[in-house]
Design a protein around this motif. Structure first.
Motif, PDB file in Angstrom:
ATOM      1  N   ASN A  93      93.526  91.019  -0.698  1.00 58.08           N
ATOM      2  CA  ASN A  93      93.390  89.747  -1.286  1.00 58.08           C
ATOM      3  C   ASN A  93      92.005  90.052  -2.315  1.00 58.08           C
ATOM      4  O   ASN A  93      91.983  89.231  -3.305  1.00 58.08           O
ATOM      5  N   LEU A  94      91.044  90.586  -1.473  1.00 53.77           N
ATOM      6  CA  LEU A  94      89.672  90.652  -2.231  1.00 53.77           C
ATOM      7  C   LEU A  94      89.820  91.454  -3.762  1.00 53.77           C
ATOM      8  O   LEU A  94      89.236  91.101  -4.551  1.00 53.77           O
ATOM      9  N   GLY A  95      91.023  92.438  -3.475  1.00 52.81           N
ATOM     10  CA  GLY A  95      91.398  92.995  -4.979  1.00 52.81           C
ATOM     11  C   GLY A  95      91.660  92.040  -5.992  1.00 52.81           C
ATOM     12  O   GLY A  95      91.557  92.049  -7.315  1.00 52.81           O
ATOM     13  N   LEU A  96      92.610  90.839  -5.721  1.00 49.17           N
ATOM     14  CA  LEU A  96      92.761  89.990  -6.456  1.00 49.17           C
ATOM     15  C   LEU A  96      91.723  89.146  -7.086  1.00 49.17           C
ATOM     16  O   LEU A  96      91.644  88.781  -8.010  1.00 49.17           O
ATOM     17  N   PHE A  98      88.815  90.390  -7.611  1.00 50.97           N
ATOM     18  CA  PHE A  98      88.007  91.374  -8.499  1.00 50.97           C
ATOM     19  C   PHE A  98      88.875  91.583  -9.981  1.00 50.97           C
ATOM     20  O   PHE A  98      88.497  92.200 -10.969  1.00 50.97           O
ATOM     21  N   GLY A  99      89.826  90.813  -9.987  1.00 50.57           N
ATOM     22  CA  GLY A  99      90.888  90.958 -11.188  1.00 50.57           C
ATOM     23  C   GLY A  99      91.603  92.116 -11.119  1.00 50.57           C
ATOM     24  O   GLY A  99      92.554  92.239 -12.291  1.00 50.57           O
ATOM     25  N   LEU A 100      92.418  92.473  -9.868  1.00 51.44           N
ATOM     26  CA  LEU A 100      93.434  93.393  -9.879  1.00 51.44           C
ATOM     27  C   LEU A 100      94.813  92.521  -9.897  1.00 51.44           C
ATOM     28  O   LEU A 100      94.384  91.486  -9.371  1.00 51.44           O
ATOM     29  N   SER A 101      95.882  93.049 -10.378  1.00 53.39           N
ATOM     30  CA  SER A 101      97.314  92.518 -10.033  1.00 53.39           C
ATOM     31  C   SER A 101      97.478  92.630  -8.590  1.00 53.39           C
ATOM     32  O   SER A 101      96.812  93.256  -7.814  1.00 53.39           O
ATOM     33  N   ASP A 102      98.519  91.896  -8.253  1.00 50.43           N
ATOM     34  CA  ASP A 102      98.977  92.076  -6.685  1.00 50.43           C
ATOM     35  C   ASP A 102      99.487  93.388  -6.356  1.00 50.43           C
ATOM     36  O   ASP A 102      98.862  93.979  -5.308  1.00 50.43           O
ATOM     37  N   GLY A 103     100.309  94.056  -7.409  1.00 55.57           N
ATOM     38  CA  GLY A 103     100.382  95.370  -6.834  1.00 55.57           C
ATOM     39  C   GLY A 103      99.435  96.328  -7.027  1.00 55.57           C
ATOM     40  O   GLY A 103      99.123  97.291  -5.997  1.00 55.57           O
ATOM     41  N   ALA A 159      95.449  99.888  -4.261  1.00 53.06           N
ATOM     42  CA  ALA A 159      93.888 100.227  -4.133  1.00 53.06           C
ATOM     43  C   ALA A 159      93.630 100.331  -2.845  1.00 53.06           C
ATOM     44  O   ALA A 159      92.691 101.401  -2.468  1.00 53.06           O
ATOM     45  N   VAL A 160      94.526 100.213  -1.594  1.00 49.37           N
ATOM     46  CA  VAL A 160      94.076 100.253  -0.146  1.00 49.37           C
ATOM     47  C   VAL A 160      94.865 101.234   0.183  1.00 49.37           C
ATOM     48  O   VAL A 160      94.742 101.961   1.307  1.00 49.37           O
ATOM     49  N   CYS A 161      96.167 101.531  -0.288  1.00 42.37           N
ATOM     50  CA  CYS A 161      96.970 102.552   0.275  1.00 42.37           C
ATOM     51  C   CYS A 161      97.334 103.965  -0.566  1.00 42.37           C
ATOM     52  O   CYS A 161      96.758 104.906  -0.264  1.00 42.37           O
ATOM     53  N   SER A 162      98.128 103.437  -1.554  1.00 43.21           N
ATOM     54  CA  SER A 162      98.450 104.905  -2.395  1.00 43.21           C
ATOM     55  C   SER A 162      97.607 105.595  -3.224  1.00 43.21           C
ATOM     56  O   SER A 162      97.604 106.877  -3.360  1.00 43.21           O
ATOM     57  N   THR A 163      96.551 104.860  -3.657  1.00 39.86           N
ATOM     58  CA  THR A 163      95.468 105.427  -4.416  1.00 39.86           C
ATOM     59  C   THR A 163      94.505 106.293  -3.412  1.00 39.86           C
ATOM     60  O   THR A 163      94.049 107.314  -3.785  1.00 39.86           O
ATOM     61  N   CYS A 164      94.307 105.757  -2.326  1.00 42.24           N
ATOM     62  CA  CYS A 164      93.619 106.467  -1.276  1.00 42.24           C
ATOM     63  C   CYS A 164      94.284 107.749  -0.981  1.00 42.24           C
ATOM     64  O   CYS A 164      93.450 108.706  -0.794  1.00 42.24           O
ATOM     65  N   ARG A 165      95.513 107.768  -0.810  1.00 40.09           N
ATOM     66  CA  ARG A 165      96.253 108.913  -0.563  1.00 40.09           C
ATOM     67  C   ARG A 165      96.034 110.101  -1.387  1.00 40.09           C
ATOM     68  O   ARG A 165      96.053 110.857  -1.137  1.00 40.09           O
TER      69      ARG A 165
END
Lengths: 276, 129
Positions: free
Chosen positions: A203-206, A208-213, A218-224
């Motif tokens: 929700n904080l990502g929203l 900061f200007g990110l879209s939902d997906g 940003a919390v799961c697949s990019t970290c992987r």
């Protein structure tokens, strides 16, 4: 499925605090965390890069992640705060004991160099000051092509209202240049009460200007993908991986045949290629 | 066998998609404080959340209408209801709230759903014996 990760938990010397931090992270649903050793070299005296304490010394029994059957995975990470290009020495041997390598540039030239040249996994965007430089598309896209991600930390926004403004301003600046890809969100938590659950961070990502997906990624697949990039950094193009074998006799197998023992010296010994 | 002139009645499927089915969103939140023996009343909790909205979003944010439907003072767990437009604002201000009367605190959002019935069961708290 989605495996949530928080790749920035600040290492303080406090063992019990770290233990509660890991237990809270497991309870909130993070499957992997990384303990961050921040190293800030000053040009005055030579400082040593800290060596990470092994995980089994920090905590005996890793807590099980809520909702899964596995214990939480804990990695080591080094962040080098750079104000000069001599602060980060590429291919230094001390970097090998860390699983993840991050850099925090403070000037525009260093940011450009870090994006295009340096062999790191994460570039941290500082939250304690208004950034003195703007993000240009060229280095940001160059970093995205190489697989380097940008990191925004949110725990400063929880502590102080001025830092909150800087965090949000810097994050929005970054999202405009990178279009929401290759970003990770992490806490820079020192205490357990500064951690937030994975959906709260989404929700904080929203904000900061990110879209939902993009915010969930940003919390799961990019970290992987950061973890995989870090593993390939240690290997030769990500294909061959050498591991020190534990027993002495196994270590001898790689050596050429000893004529005293009657081994055939002519044929080339089969090299042990261990893939993980 | 069916006579040839009778047309076969093929089954008709209709897909119904509900967008914004519910005007409200419901949240189950729990407040975790540094000093675990502190107790808040429902009014104090609502005032605290309004202060959080005000510090992040200003007067316009503080004017966001939300309700505390149920509050358990012993576990500091509350059910909140907010209009769906205001969910992101309320949720982000709960996330960024850091201190209550000079002690560190954290709002743990346990469940969020557009339907109140969904908040009755939580598979994460399921105890399998």
């Amino acid at each position: 499925m989605s495996v949530f990760m928080d790749l920035n938990l600040i290492y303080t010397g406090d063992r019990t605090g770290l233990r509660t931090l890991l237990e809270t992270a497991a309870h909130l649903g993070f499957s992997t965390v990384a303990i961050n050793y921040v190293f800030e070299p000053t040009s005055k005296k030579k400082q040593e890069i800290p060596t990470p304490t092994p995980i089994n010394e920090l905590i005996d029994h890793l807590p099980v992640v809520q909702g899964r059957s596995r214990p939480i995975r804990v990695l080591n990470r080094l962040t080098v705060v750079m104000s000069d290009s001599s602060h980060f020495r590429p291919n230094a041997t001390e970097y090998r004991s860390f699983d993840l390598l991050a850099v925090q540039p403070t000037t525009e030239k260093l940011f450009h160099a870090a994006c295009m040249l340096y062999d790191v996994d994460i570039i941290c965007i500082s939250v304690s000051e208004k950034l003195p430089f703007f993000f240009k598309r060229a280095p940001v896209n160059g970093a995205a092509d190489r697989g380097v991600v940008f990191e925004v930390s949110y725990s400063a926004a929880i502590r102080d209202s001025t830092l909150r403004r800087y965090t949000i301003a810097n994050a929005i600046n970054l999202m405009e240049s990178c279009k929401g890809r290759n970003v990770i969100l992490s806490s820079a938590a020192e205490k357990a009460l500064e951690l937030r659950g994975p959906y709260d961070v989404t929700n904080l990502g929203l904000l900061f200007g990110l879209s939902d997906g993009d915010a969930k990624e940003a919390v799961c697949s990019t970290c992987r993908s950061v973890l995989l990039h870090a593993e390939t950094r240690k290997t030769a193009s990500g294909i061959i991986y050498t591991m020190r074998s534990c027993s002495d006799s196994a270590g001898q197998e790689g050596a050429p045949g000893d004529p005293e023992h009657g081994d055939p010296p002519a044929a080339k010994r089969h090299k042990l290629v261990l893939t993980q | 066998m069916k006579p040839a002139d009778q047309k076969d009645e093929s089954p008709v499927y209709q897909r119904v998609v509900l967008k914004n089915a519910s005007p409200y969103h419901y949240m189950k939140v729990c407040l975790v404080l540094e000093n675990e023996s502190t107790r808040l009343s429902a009014v104090e909790l609502k005032q605290f959340i309004i202060t959080g909205l005000k510090s992040l979003y200003g007067e316009v944010g503080a004017a966001l209408n939300f309700d505390v439907l149920k509050y358990d003072a012993d576990t500091l767990t509350a059910f909140l209801r907010v209009y769906s437009r205001g969910l992101v604002k309320l949720w982000s201000s709960l996330t960024l709230l850091g201190s209550y009367q000079n002690q560190a605190c954290a709002f743990r959002v346990l469940q969020v759903s557009p339907f109140l019935l969904a908040l009755t069961g939580n598979s994460r708290e399921l105890q399998l014996d």
